[in-house]
Design an enzyme around this catalytic site. Structure first.
Site: not given
Length: 410
Positions: A26-27, A29-32, A34, A48, A153
């Site tokens: 799905l996408g 990010g900076a951490k992992g 999804v 995630k 955020d």
């Protein structure tokens, strides 16, 4: 890292990749990363996943006295397990293999509010649509604050749309915990009238990014860490965090100035979001980060157009002084929300946008996706990009004095 660090003591269900049908990523990010997955019972979840070796490295750093990213991961996992609210995700299970760790939450088929706004003819929403989404965000933030969680955020990309059309706030790795905030009605000097005539007095002191201390963005996990990251004044007994975190165009003035911040930062971010939904752009964006921060601290929002309750509310939310910024109780009592039934809005059967039904649950999944290899590839690519960007950052001599790794922008 021990599996118990992520499994915790709250009875979270342990997930097995063998029992999950991986439909698609799905996408990232900076951490992992999804993934959309389907359980054996046919339930769709958002999984995630993060690289275990990266988490273990961060845990060792944390043991040495830093490790803010590791603490943020643990904090996000902790708060997800505590939520019981229709506008916040539920923790459905925790994943731990030799290579990846992670957790599964509710899947939202309508993507995020940013994508929905971009689909609009003029890239903006009507007042009535904004009212619905704003009211749900107020309820979600009010609930978080009652738990002592400062979100920090809020932005359209972090506001998902559920299958029902109602919102869901996600991504809590920049959140922190302070003493819980009770609903309040604060008496402030500003009014609900149109703020267009209000102009801030010129600053006598030149704005400088060198005059304030910057912390590394640590999100406290427990009460002791929170107290070490807080500051109090004689006039305010509430805790404050000094962490320098957020997303550039949405960050509050008190965060930029390093004065310490509390729950009021979330109401500032809500003001930025409402402005963006109304005008199609954020109010303080500059040519670069330094100019954006300068505008956040010194400029009033340009609320072009006739005086309306919505513009009046945005002006109250974008008050530079957090002590004068409108609070939760005042927001719910504002003229803009006078027709809102706060007790039943989350049960409204026909929200402004209902996602189209898709057949993702009936697919066979993508058998080519190996979650562990996919996450490893993403983290390797991220490491290579970080090395290149680090060198580029030094060579470009960016005008802001704030280092890239001190301000967490996602």
């Amino acid at each position: 890292m021990h599996d118990g660090d992520l499994h915790g003591g709250d009875g979270a269900v342990a997930l097995d990749l063998k029992n999950l049908k991986v439909i698609s990523p799905l996408g990232r990010g900076a951490k992992g990363v999804v993934f959309l997955v389907e359980t054996e019972s046919g339930e769709l979840l958002a999984l995630k996943a993060m690289l275990r070796s990266s988490i273990e490295k961060k845990k060792k750093i944390a043991s040495a006295g830093d490790g803010s990213e590791y603490r943020r991961i643990c904090f996000e996992r902790e708060v997800l397990a505590s939520f019981h609210h229709p506008l916040l995700p539920r923790l459905h299970g925790v994943l731990a293999t030799d290579k990846v760790v992670g957790y599964a939450i509710d899947y939202c088929s309508g993507r995020d509010l940013h994508c929905l706004r971009k689909k609009q003819t003029e890239k903006m929403f009507s007042d009535d649509v904004i009212r619905f989404y704003a009211a749900e965000l107020v309820l979600a933030l009010e609930y978080l604050h009652s738990l002592g969680v400062v979100y920090r955020d809020l932005k359209p990309e972090n506001v998902m749309i559920q299958e029902s059309g109602h919102l869901m706030l996600v991504d809590f790795d920049l959140s922190t915990r302070l003493a819980p905030r009770s609903p309040e009605n604060r008496s402030v000097s500003s009014s609900d009238s149109d703020p267009l005539a209000k102009k801030p007095k010129p600053k006598k002191k030149l704005f400088s990014f060198r005059s304030r201390r910057r912390d590394s963005g640590i999100s406290p996990v427990n009460r002791e860490e929170t107290e070490s990251d807080s500051a109090s004044t004689a006039s305010e007994s509430v805790d404050k965090s000094n962490s320098f975190v957020g997303t550039e165009e949405y960050v509050a003035p008190e965060v930029v100035l390093g004065n310490g911040h509390d729950f009021a930062v979330d109401w500032w971010c809500l003001g930025v979001m409402l402005y963006e939904m109304l005008y199609g752009a954020t109010p303080f964006r500059g040519a670069n980060r330094k100019e954006t921060f300068y505008r956040i601290v010194t400029r009033a929002p340009d609320l072009t157009g006739e005086s309306t309750p919505l513009r009046g509310l945005i002006g109250r939310l974008l008050e530079k002084d957090p002590r004068k910024r409108i609070s939760a109780g005042e927001i719910k009592g504002h003229d803009y929300f006078k027709a809102v039934d706060w007790e039943s809005i989350t049960e409204m059967p026909r929200p402004p946008f209902i996602p189209e039904l898709t057949d993702v649950g009936g697919t066979d999944g993508n058998n080519e996706i190996d979650v562990e290899k996919y996450v490893e590839g993403v983290f390797e690519e991220k490491a290579e990009n970080n090395n290149r960007n680090k060198n580029a950052w030094v060579n470009k001599n960016h005008p802001t004095q704030i280092q890239n790794d001190n301000f967490l922008i996602f």
